[in-house]
Structure formats: C-alpha cells, structure tokens
Design a protein around this motif. Structure first.
Motif, PDB file in Angstrom:
ATOM      1  N   ASP A 291      42.598  87.364  50.746  1.00  0.00           N
ATOM      2  CA  ASP A 291      42.231  88.474  51.521  1.00  0.00           C
ATOM      3  C   ASP A 291      41.568  87.745  52.733  1.00  0.00           C
ATOM      4  O   ASP A 291      40.887  87.008  52.439  1.00  0.00           O
ATOM      5  CB  ASP A 291      41.381  89.170  50.618  1.00  0.00           C
TER       6      ASP A 291
ATOM      7  N   ASP B 222      43.993  91.653  57.503  1.00  0.00           N
ATOM      8  CA  ASP B 222      43.275  92.452  56.468  1.00  0.00           C
ATOM      9  C   ASP B 222      44.215  93.527  55.938  1.00  0.00           C
ATOM     10  O   ASP B 222      43.903  94.611  56.379  1.00  0.00           O
ATOM     11  CB  ASP B 222      41.846  92.709  56.795  1.00  0.00           C
ATOM     12  N   ASN B 223      45.114  93.388  55.188  1.00  0.00           N
ATOM     13  CA  ASN B 223      45.651  92.235  54.629  1.00  0.00           C
ATOM     14  C   ASN B 223      47.348  91.852  54.667  1.00  0.00           C
ATOM     15  O   ASN B 223      47.471  91.257  53.578  1.00  0.00           O
ATOM     16  CB  ASN B 223      45.149  92.660  53.210  1.00  0.00           C
TER      17      ASN B 223
ATOM     18  N   GLU C 154      42.328  99.012  47.814  1.00  0.00           N
ATOM     19  CA  GLU C 154      41.171  98.210  48.027  1.00  0.00           C
ATOM     20  C   GLU C 154      40.374  98.291  48.789  1.00  0.00           C
ATOM     21  O   GLU C 154      39.108  98.175  48.779  1.00  0.00           O
ATOM     22  CB  GLU C 154      41.689  96.500  48.435  1.00  0.00           C
ATOM     23  N   GLU C 155      40.690  99.162  50.065  1.00  0.00           N
ATOM     24  CA  GLU C 155      39.727  99.535  51.157  1.00  0.00           C
ATOM     25  C   GLU C 155      39.322 100.854  50.708  1.00  0.00           C
ATOM     26  O   GLU C 155      39.660 101.562  50.109  1.00  0.00           O
ATOM     27  CB  GLU C 155      40.743  99.581  52.421  1.00  0.00           C
TER      28      GLU C 155
ATOM     29  N   HIS D  62      45.848  92.809  48.706  1.00  0.00           N
ATOM     30  CA  HIS D  62      45.881  94.292  48.689  1.00  0.00           C
ATOM     31  C   HIS D  62      46.765  94.395  50.015  1.00  0.00           C
ATOM     32  O   HIS D  62      46.901  93.833  50.741  1.00  0.00           O
ATOM     33  CB  HIS D  62      44.586  94.846  48.850  1.00  0.00           C
TER      34      HIS D  62
HETATM   35 ZN   LIG Z   1      41.066  93.221  52.826  1.00  0.00          ZN
END
Ligand SMILES: [Zn+2]
Length: 366
Positions: A157, A95-96, A130-131, A68
């Motif tokens: 990830d 991240d990431n 993703e977050e 991501h």
């Molecule tokens: Zn992540």
C-alpha cells in the motif's frame, strides 16, 4: 523489459474501474478474469469480495500478502486517467491501484514459474474494504479464516521507501442531532439542530490530548438543515479519533460519550453511532523485528533508498492487533493520495516489481 510493458498495460486497464469501498464488484470481477486468463487458475473470490490467489496448501502455517482494490472516491463511473511526462494521473492510482496490479502480476509470474513454497501456504489477496467506512472488511475476513496460523502478514500500500510498522488505531462515528425546528421568524428561539451540533463540535475541539501521545481527532463532514429561513430540525457530522495506544483511543472515545451524555441530560436529542473501528497494534516481538529488518534490507537493495519506519492506518492494523507480525510496504513512487490529482511515476515501476518479487520470493524454494 517486455513484462514491464505488460504490467503497465494491466495498470492502465485496472485504474479507471471505479471501486468505492464495499462496492468493489467491478474491480474484483476484472481482477479474477485477468488472473484466470493469465494462468492463475486457482484464483477465486470469497464472500468478502477478496480475490485470492492461493499457493501451497491450505493447512499449516500461512503467509498473507494483500493489496486493497478499493479507493476513497465514491464515483461509480470510470475515473479520468491521463499520462503526462512519465506520470500516470488517476484517482486511486497510487493508493492503491498500482500496488494491486503489481501483486496480480507477481501472482502470474509465480504461477508461471512453478516454484514450490518452502512450507505451508501463501495467499496473495486483492482485498476489499480498506478505505473509509470499509472497516477492513476484506482483511478481517482473510485473517479470521486462518488466525494464529498466519505466520506473517504483508500489505502492499502507498509509496516506497516508507514502511508502516506501527498501526494507528481509529474509531469513526456518525453524530446526529434532531429537534423540532420551525419557521425562522415565527418560531425564533426554538432549538436549532445546526447550532446544537456546532456547540457539540466546539466542545470536542476543546478537549486536550495527553502529552507525549500520538493521537488526533477530526470532524470531517457536516450536513443538515432545510433552508435559510428554517430552524434546522436535523444536523449530522462524521467524527474520527486516532491513537497509537489503545488506552488513549478509549480515553478519546470516553470523552465523546461523556459530552453526548451531558447534552442528553440538557434535553437534547443527540446520538453518536460507531460506524467503523481499526484496532491499535500489540507489542512488537522478535518475529516482528525479523520481518521489518528483512523488508528494510530489500527496499534498500531494490530502490537504493533508505527505508523509513512510520505509523499509519492500514490493513495491518487488524493482524497486528492479534500479535501477528505485520508490515505495510509501499511499492511505487506515488503522490497526492486521496486527491483527484493523484499520480505515480511510471519509471518507478521496474524497482516496484523487483521489490515485490523479492518480498514474495523469500517464501519460495529457489
Ligand atoms: Zn491505501
């Protein structure tokens, strides 16, 4: 290694570009241009803002490997970045960003090599959403496109030697309380939205979790009111529940619904809106185990460390809920994720890149 310098350069260019979930445009544009400039001519951006590097064909069996590109930080200005004692500090770096950069670099290497896939197609995806409240937007889009034709799904990830094999399902809610409010002195006694919300939150924190289950709940942010001498007309909060098993997640959701209904019956104006959800995984099959073992073996041989199976909430939740074998692999040594003091160890990059290439080479003819 010359290519390691190039990889580091890519990370340094990508890291400062702000990319809050669902506002990844700047990063997606950068990734697409970099890929085109570096020989990955077929790369394209889909409607979910995923940057996709396709290998092989689009019919038949597919493998999806994603990383991501969004971060948890709301900033729209470039992130501060600094290098110190072999560490690279930047919000979102482990991240990431670093994982995404490694995947881009692998796409270039594989494209340069001209190697053929053993069968079907492979999609390397720099995905969105993703977050936070991204709700796995990018992952859902790519998985829905190929569904049961996806043979394996891998997310790059976070940090090695951890792998995530058990998805944690979650639901995220917006809680909102409204009332008449008023002047703190002349209308004293009127309902106060902050007081109502506070009591509702206390009720949530009084719930007991089923024994032996991995499940959590959290109120992550509250806001409301007008001034110190005003009875609050409005107050709101973000509430999250997580569980490994679906029935436990549903039980926590039912607890919330029941408490909200009780408050409504008492005449309060309260709402709980579901903002995002990540499904729990399904049963682990032999195909899952084959993927986990293969990845563990590669982590051992390329990092010298013993991999550790964990539970976690990642892009893998969605394919895993559809019984697609899915695993999340951390490629780098990163620390303090989701904080502004996040950093990676630059001397881990060589192992990171070799590990990523080994994972991907499995799908190509020698
Ligand atoms: Zn992540």
């Amino acid at each position: 290694m010359e290519s390691l310098e190039q990889l580091k350069k890519l990370i340094l260019s990508l890291a400062p570009i702000p990319a809050p979930s669902l506002q990844e445009d700047k990063r997606a544009d950068f990734c697409l241009k970099w890929l085109h400039d570096n020989g990955v001519k077929d790369a394209y951006v889909d409607e979910a803002k995923n940057v996709i590097c396709p290998f092989g064909n689009d019919e038949g069996e597919q493998v999806v490997v994603c990383a991501h590109i969004d971060t948890v930080f709301p900033d729209l200005e470039p992130y501060d970045m600094r290098e110190e004692d072999g560490k690279l500090y930047c919000p979102g770096i482990g991240d990431n960003t670093a994982n995404a950069a490694i995947l881009m670099f692998c796409a270039k290497t594989l494209s340069d090599s001209g190697k053929e896939l053993k069968h079907g197609g492979l999609k390397l995806v720099l995905n969105s959403g993703e977050e936070g409240f991204g709700n796995l937007k990018g992952c859902r889009a790519i998985v829905d496109r190929y569904k049961e034709r996806i043979h394996e799904f891998i997310a790059f990830d976070l940090s090695y030697p951890n792998i995530i094999t058990t998805p944690i399902g979650s639901k995220r809610f917006h809680l909102n309380v409204q009332c008449k409010g008023g002047h703190s002195f002349y209308r004293f006694g009127n309902e106060n939205a902050i007081a109502t919300l506070s009591s509702l939150i206390c009720r949530l924190y009084d719930q007991t979790l089923p024994e032996g289950e991995i499940a959590t709940f959290n109120v992550g942010k509250i806001e409301g009111g007008t001034s110190v001498n005003t009875i609050a007309e409005q107050a709101e909060a973000f509430y999250e529940i997580r569980a490994i098993r679906n029935n436990v997640l549903e039980m926590l959701h039912n607890n919330l619904t029941r408490i909200i209904e009780e408050y409504k019956e008492l005449g309060h104006k309260v709402e709980a809106e579901l903002l995002a959800m990540r499904p729990c995984g399904s049963d682990i099959s032999d195909a899952h185990e084959t993927l986990f073992f293969r990845v563990e073996e590669l982590i051992r041989s390329h990092t010298g460390q013993e991999p550790c199976r964990n539970c976690g909430s990642t892009d893998c939740n969605y394919p895993a809920s559809l019984s697609i074998p899915a695993v999340c692999i951390g490629l780098i040594r990163g620390y303090n994720p989701h904080t502004r003091n996040e950093y990676i160890e630059l001397n881990s990059l060589e192992a990171s890149y070799r590990l990523a290439m080994a994972v991907l080479n499995h799908y190509f003819e020698n």
